[in-house]
Write a protein that holds these residues in place. Sequence first.
Motif, PDB file in Angstrom:
ATOM      1  N   ASP A 257       7.978   6.662   7.687  1.00  0.00           N
ATOM      2  CA  ASP A 257       8.757   5.050   8.316  1.00  0.00           C
ATOM      3  C   ASP A 257       8.899   4.649   6.402  1.00  0.00           C
ATOM      4  OD1 ASP A 257       8.788   2.795   9.063  1.00  0.00           O
ATOM      5  OD2 ASP A 257      10.435   4.164  10.977  1.00  0.00           O
ATOM      6  N   ALA A 260       7.805   0.798   7.668  1.00  0.00           N
ATOM      7  CA  ALA A 260       6.485  -0.006   7.805  1.00  0.00           C
ATOM      8  C   ALA A 260       5.709   1.004   6.404  1.00  0.00           C
ATOM      9  CB  ALA A 260       5.932   1.404   8.679  1.00  0.00           C
ATOM     10  N   ASP A 317      16.062   5.786   7.129  1.00  0.00           N
ATOM     11  CA  ASP A 317      14.628   5.410   7.631  1.00  0.00           C
ATOM     12  C   ASP A 317      13.860   6.345   7.582  1.00  0.00           C
ATOM     13  OD1 ASP A 317      16.607   3.499   9.330  1.00  0.00           O
ATOM     14  OD2 ASP A 317      17.094   4.640  10.049  1.00  0.00           O
ATOM     15  N   GLU A 318      13.895   7.593   7.076  1.00  0.00           N
ATOM     16  CA  GLU A 318      12.578   8.165   6.938  1.00  0.00           C
ATOM     17  C   GLU A 318      12.303   9.035   6.001  1.00  0.00           C
ATOM     18  OE1 GLU A 318      10.979   9.738  11.650  1.00  0.00           O
ATOM     19  OE2 GLU A 318      12.103  10.774  10.234  1.00  0.00           O
TER      20      GLU A 318
END
Length: 351
Positions: A257, A260, A317-318
């Motif tokens: 992710d 994070a 996002d990933e």
Amino acid sequence: MRSIGEMARDSGLGVSALRFYDRAGVLVPAWVDPVSGYRWYGPEQLEESRLLARLRRSGMPLADIRLVLAGWSGSDTDLVRQLLQAHLRRLERGLSDARSEFSAVRALLEHRENPMTSLRDTTLRSTVSAPGLAEALDAVRFAVSADPELPMLGGVLFDIEGDELRVVATDRYRMAVGHAGTAGYGGPRVQVIVPSPLADAMRAVLGGDGSVLLSVEGGRVALEAGDRQVAGQCLDHDFPDYRRLVRLPEGRRALVDVAAFREAVAREEDGVSHDLSVLEVAADGAVTVCTDGEGGRDRIGVNREFLLEALAAGARDELVLEFAAPTAPLAIRRTDTDEAFSLLMPVRLES
């Protein structure tokens, strides 16, 4: 007494390096808090730490540094002078050997022909997806070199072959590859290096959907987007064969992710930021941002700023991190294609 963060700032050694030298018995803190484990250094250790930093920058082996510091603190100047002289002789021999090898390589270069040189004169006209080209330029721009000694890396490579356009940039320490589909050419491979200011001007006109017209004639490249056009001369250099550089051994892949992971990478430790990120991927695919002394033998170190820029350039996002080996580049890939990715060269870890 200086904290480890203050010592890092004043000595030129990183926090991770100071911890390593403590474990190696080279520069042991004057006091370690028995509860927190926090390291504190005495006033006299600042001079030793600065000396240590200079010796490491000179490439002196750690075993010799240990003896130099011991002689320094004991006022054994004869020992220190002998060790410095011995290291200087090693450096001079190494430089002499390197010059001989470089002379041989230059002789080989003089007898080689570059098969891509004649392709600069090819006439090319091709339509390219405007959003696709914009995304490709955004994905690679961070990796363009600013080193005036390597002008061939001071731009973005447009590599057109058939109906494929690959956009590439590298400054030797990182490489980024983007991809966009083309139509209307379908000919032999053409490579041109677009100077970074011209590449930025091209990106500025790629604001909408649809297609744009890319043309190459002689040493000039142009991009037409509706009623707007930008054009200029290509760099008169040859770009490295990036296809050889992206052939990596198979490694472990980990999905992260991005938000994070960026937070974990950017987090300060001991009150100071770091130049290096040490990563490790577990068997279950979890990626850990290690603190110094943590992790196993398969840790990989990368430049922290470069890693953060590559994550931002991925614009997802990933993303997938691919770890091949501690000495192999770290690959940062998108989940939807293998055509767009970044490579970060590893940084040698002290331990």
